[in-house]
Write a protein that holds these residues in place. Structure first.
Motif, PDB file in Angstrom:
ATOM      1  N   ARG A   5       0.835  -1.209   0.000  1.00 29.42           N
ATOM      2  CA  ARG A   5       0.000   0.000   0.000  1.00 29.42           C
ATOM      3  C   ARG A   5       0.862   1.248   0.000  1.00 29.42           C
ATOM      4  NH1 ARG A   5      -5.132  -0.366   3.901  1.00 29.42           N
ATOM      5  NH2 ARG A   5      -5.380   1.666   2.967  1.00 29.42           N
ATOM      6  N   THR A   6       1.929   1.220   0.787  1.00 24.42           N
ATOM      7  CA  THR A   6       2.841   2.362   0.836  1.00 24.42           C
ATOM      8  C   THR A   6       3.492   2.577  -0.523  1.00 24.42           C
ATOM      9  OG1 THR A   6       3.256   1.992   3.181  1.00 24.42           O
ATOM     10  CG2 THR A   6       4.888   3.307   1.982  1.00 24.42           C
ATOM     11  N   GLU A   7       3.944   1.496  -1.144  1.00 24.97           N
ATOM     12  CA  GLU A   7       4.560   1.591  -2.475  1.00 24.97           C
ATOM     13  C   GLU A   7       3.558   2.120  -3.497  1.00 24.97           C
ATOM     14  OE1 GLU A   7       6.208  -1.481  -5.832  1.00 24.97           O
ATOM     15  OE2 GLU A   7       6.711  -1.913  -3.740  1.00 24.97           O
ATOM     16  N   ASP A   8       2.322   1.621  -3.451  1.00 26.15           N
ATOM     17  CA  ASP A   8       1.290   2.112  -4.370  1.00 26.15           C
ATOM     18  C   ASP A   8       1.058   3.608  -4.178  1.00 26.15           C
ATOM     19  OD1 ASP A   8       0.987  -0.456  -5.324  1.00 26.15           O
ATOM     20  OD2 ASP A   8      -0.906  -0.831  -4.277  1.00 26.15           O
ATOM     21  N   TYR A   9       1.032   4.048  -2.934  1.00 24.64           N
ATOM     22  CA  TYR A   9       0.829   5.472  -2.643  1.00 24.64           C
ATOM     23  C   TYR A   9       1.984   6.297  -3.211  1.00 24.64           C
ATOM     24  CZ  TYR A   9       0.502   9.842  -0.096  1.00 24.64           C
ATOM     25  OH  TYR A   9       0.432  11.179   0.228  1.00 24.64           O
ATOM     26  N   ARG A  10       3.189   5.850  -2.950  1.00 21.86           N
ATOM     27  CA  ARG A  10       4.371   6.589  -3.433  1.00 21.86           C
ATOM     28  C   ARG A  10       4.419   6.650  -4.955  1.00 21.86           C
ATOM     29  NH1 ARG A  10       8.347   3.887   0.888  1.00 21.86           N
ATOM     30  NH2 ARG A  10       7.959   5.374   2.569  1.00 21.86           N
ATOM     31  N   ASP A  11       4.008   5.540  -5.605  1.00 21.44           N
ATOM     32  CA  ASP A  11       4.053   5.478  -7.074  1.00 21.44           C
ATOM     33  C   ASP A  11       2.793   6.043  -7.728  1.00 21.44           C
ATOM     34  OD1 ASP A  11       6.466   4.203  -6.796  1.00 21.44           O
ATOM     35  OD2 ASP A  11       5.657   2.197  -7.185  1.00 21.44           O
ATOM     36  N   ASP A  12       1.800   6.384  -6.913  1.00 23.91           N
ATOM     37  CA  ASP A  12       0.508   6.844  -7.415  1.00 23.91           C
ATOM     38  C   ASP A  12      -0.068   5.841  -8.422  1.00 23.91           C
ATOM     39  OD1 ASP A  12      -1.693   8.545  -7.488  1.00 23.91           O
ATOM     40  OD2 ASP A  12      -0.895   9.686  -9.185  1.00 23.91           O
TER      41      ASP A  12
END
Length: 142
Positions: A5-12
């Motif tokens: 989820r954190t990676e998805d947020y950072r990568d938009d």
């Protein structure tokens, strides 16, 4: 899952799980080949189907962590007809769920020779007459 989820947020963006394996090989498990024969061919392909394409988001299952799907199955009072293929890799799921249902308005129907995806669209094995009979009976009793 939280790291994803954190990676998805950072990568938009939203990482996907890949959908049904494509291509399959000789050593691919049979049930995966059956899914492939449905979702990756004209038989069941749809441009918006996660299984036909890139799959669901990797974090989609996060919401199930605190709520196992069958937690309240014993509270179901409505009539239940479970239909499963005898050759389905997932047959145990219906058998286990059926054991946890209460009441006498339940039925488990195992279709000889059918696999999981046969019951999606194989009109020769889908027991329409049984479905009709079951629901006419249980709806009449109301």
């Amino acid at each position: 899952l939280n790291a994803q989820r954190t990676e998805d947020y950072r990568d938009d963006s939203y990482a996907r799980d890949g959908g049904v394996l494509d291509p399959v090989t000789d050593d691919t498990p049979q049930f995966v080949k059956e899914y492939h024969d449905y979702y990756k061919t004209e038989r069941g392909y749809h441009r918006r189907s996660p299984n036909s394409n890139e799959g669901i988001t990797k974090t989609s299952v996060l919401s199930f962590i605190n709520m196992p799907l069958l937690t309240y199955i014993g509270e179901i009072r409505s009539a239940v007809l479970m239909i499963h293929g005898a050759e389905a890799h997932s047959r145990y799921f219906s058998e286990d769920a059926y054991k946890r249902l209460t009441g006498d308005n339940k039925e488990l129907l195992i279709i000889p020779g059918a696999n999981h995806v046969d019951l999606y669209d194989n009109l020769d094995v889908i027991p329409f007459d049984k479905i009709d009979t079951f629901f006419k009976k249980v709806l009449k009793e109301k």
